[in-house]
Design an enzyme around this catalytic site. Sequence first.
Site, PDB file in Angstrom:
ATOM      1  N   HIS A 223      38.936  28.450  81.854  1.00 47.31           N
ATOM      2  CA  HIS A 223      40.251  27.531  81.637  1.00 47.31           C
ATOM      3  C   HIS A 223      40.431  26.526  82.900  1.00 47.31           C
ATOM      4  O   HIS A 223      40.714  27.038  83.648  1.00 47.31           O
ATOM      5  CB  HIS A 223      41.324  28.301  81.487  1.00 47.31           C
ATOM      6  CG  HIS A 223      42.812  27.840  81.192  1.00 47.31           C
ATOM      7  ND1 HIS A 223      43.090  27.635  80.114  1.00 47.31           N
ATOM      8  CD2 HIS A 223      43.677  27.391  82.139  1.00 47.31           C
ATOM      9  CE1 HIS A 223      44.287  26.987  79.990  1.00 47.31           C
ATOM     10  NE2 HIS A 223      44.702  26.976  81.413  1.00 47.31           N
ATOM     11  N   CYS A 224      40.436  25.260  82.682  1.00 47.58           N
ATOM     12  CA  CYS A 224      40.685  24.245  83.660  1.00 47.58           C
ATOM     13  C   CYS A 224      42.255  23.895  83.714  1.00 47.58           C
ATOM     14  O   CYS A 224      42.720  23.417  82.905  1.00 47.58           O
ATOM     15  CB  CYS A 224      39.941  22.989  83.229  1.00 47.58           C
ATOM     16  SG  CYS A 224      39.919  21.790  84.592  1.00 47.58           S
ATOM     17  N   VAL A 225      42.711  24.239  84.934  1.00 47.91           N
ATOM     18  CA  VAL A 225      44.331  23.744  85.016  1.00 47.91           C
ATOM     19  C   VAL A 225      44.434  22.236  85.215  1.00 47.91           C
ATOM     20  O   VAL A 225      45.652  21.930  84.681  1.00 47.91           O
ATOM     21  CB  VAL A 225      44.692  24.620  86.200  1.00 47.91           C
ATOM     22  CG1 VAL A 225      44.735  26.245  86.245  1.00 47.91           C
ATOM     23  CG2 VAL A 225      43.993  24.065  87.550  1.00 47.91           C
TER      24      VAL A 225
END
Length: 424
Positions: free
Chosen positions: A277-279
């Site tokens: 999950h890329c912030v």
Amino acid sequence: MKKRAKRALKEEEKKEEVLCCCEYVNRHGERSHVAACCCDCEDLDDACDRFLKREPQKPESLSHVAAVVSDRIRVPWFWGGARKLDLSIVPPLVLLPALLHLAAFHFLLGVLVLTALPGLVLWYYFFTHRKKGRTLFFLSLALFSLGYMYYLFVSEVFPRGDVGEGELAAVSIGVGLTLLTLIYTKRDPGIVRLDQQAVHSTVTYYSAPPDKDSSFNGGMQEASMTAVQRIGSSEQEGLELKESGRRNWCSVCRVVQPPRAGHCRLCGVCVLRLDHHCVWINNCVGQANHVSFLLTLVFFLLTSLYGIGLVLRSVCPQQNVLTALLYCPGVYTQYSSALCFTCAWYCSIVTGGLLHLLLVQVINISYNVTEREARVALREKTARSACWGLVVDTGVHSRGLWSNWTEFMSMGDKLRLSSPTDLV
């Protein structure tokens, strides 16, 4: 006349239901206005009274005040009334220009700001990561950084005359390609959807009454006689499914995850071939958008490196581009040059972090391993690691360098995206 009166009443009711650009429906379901954001705030009044009287605050008072503030901060919108504004968007819009302009006043201020800014971002990342909550702070920071750097390039660097129109067009095309690939990456990452063939029928089977003929109801005895067999077979299939898919069963989404799929606790969905999950994009990176995510990194890094070179060539014309970041005499004598130099340093720090991310992605793709699989394998000590943990080889899915990259580039074409109604 009565029909006309009824129509007029209906039209008036519809007009009352339509919200103007500054109106909205609050969290209590009541109609409110943006101008009334400071009215009738009992929670805030109670908190202020307790603070002035030096009384202890209620345990839930701060959360209630935060909920009221986040609900009342709205942006006027022409369709559907005022839109709710996420408070995490605001800090990058205010702090980034202020800190960069502050750092341009003196060399020591620049060192202090450019050292503290990454530290604050990392602290906020670990703070939100520990709470397992989604935030738009990092996406806002990334988009505003890209837009603000491009604005300074057009308004400060290009008027100097050292950058030609062709070079400006190249930077503009790079920014445009970065935004296009980012928009595509923000789409569906490959959410695990419900298999309609695995859904059991909702038809209830009844057994025929014993005192009636077998041919009653148009020959429906076949279904009624096989009801017991149907129940037995469904129980047997359920046991087999439980045994085979116990490890891949997601109790949150209530689906059996395909191989290499994973559940994201931030997004609340299961994603096919979940990488991480890329912030920075506020989205998962999975089978459907992994290629576009890699293209976003490549386009951004190429544009950033090219833009940094143009800025340093304009600000420090007598120095080599490779050494101008470390030694550029007289750059702080003019505020405009100092601001451009500070922004070049800021872009270099961001570029360095994304270069590390791109390097990790390329290595993982070459070994056909996702970041999630690499973390799990390192935690369980079932993988071979080298180069200080950059190279992680699980030895499970790797089929050689060429086959791994071929599978990566073509994995998005294998998806058959269902309609949004099939979303679990």
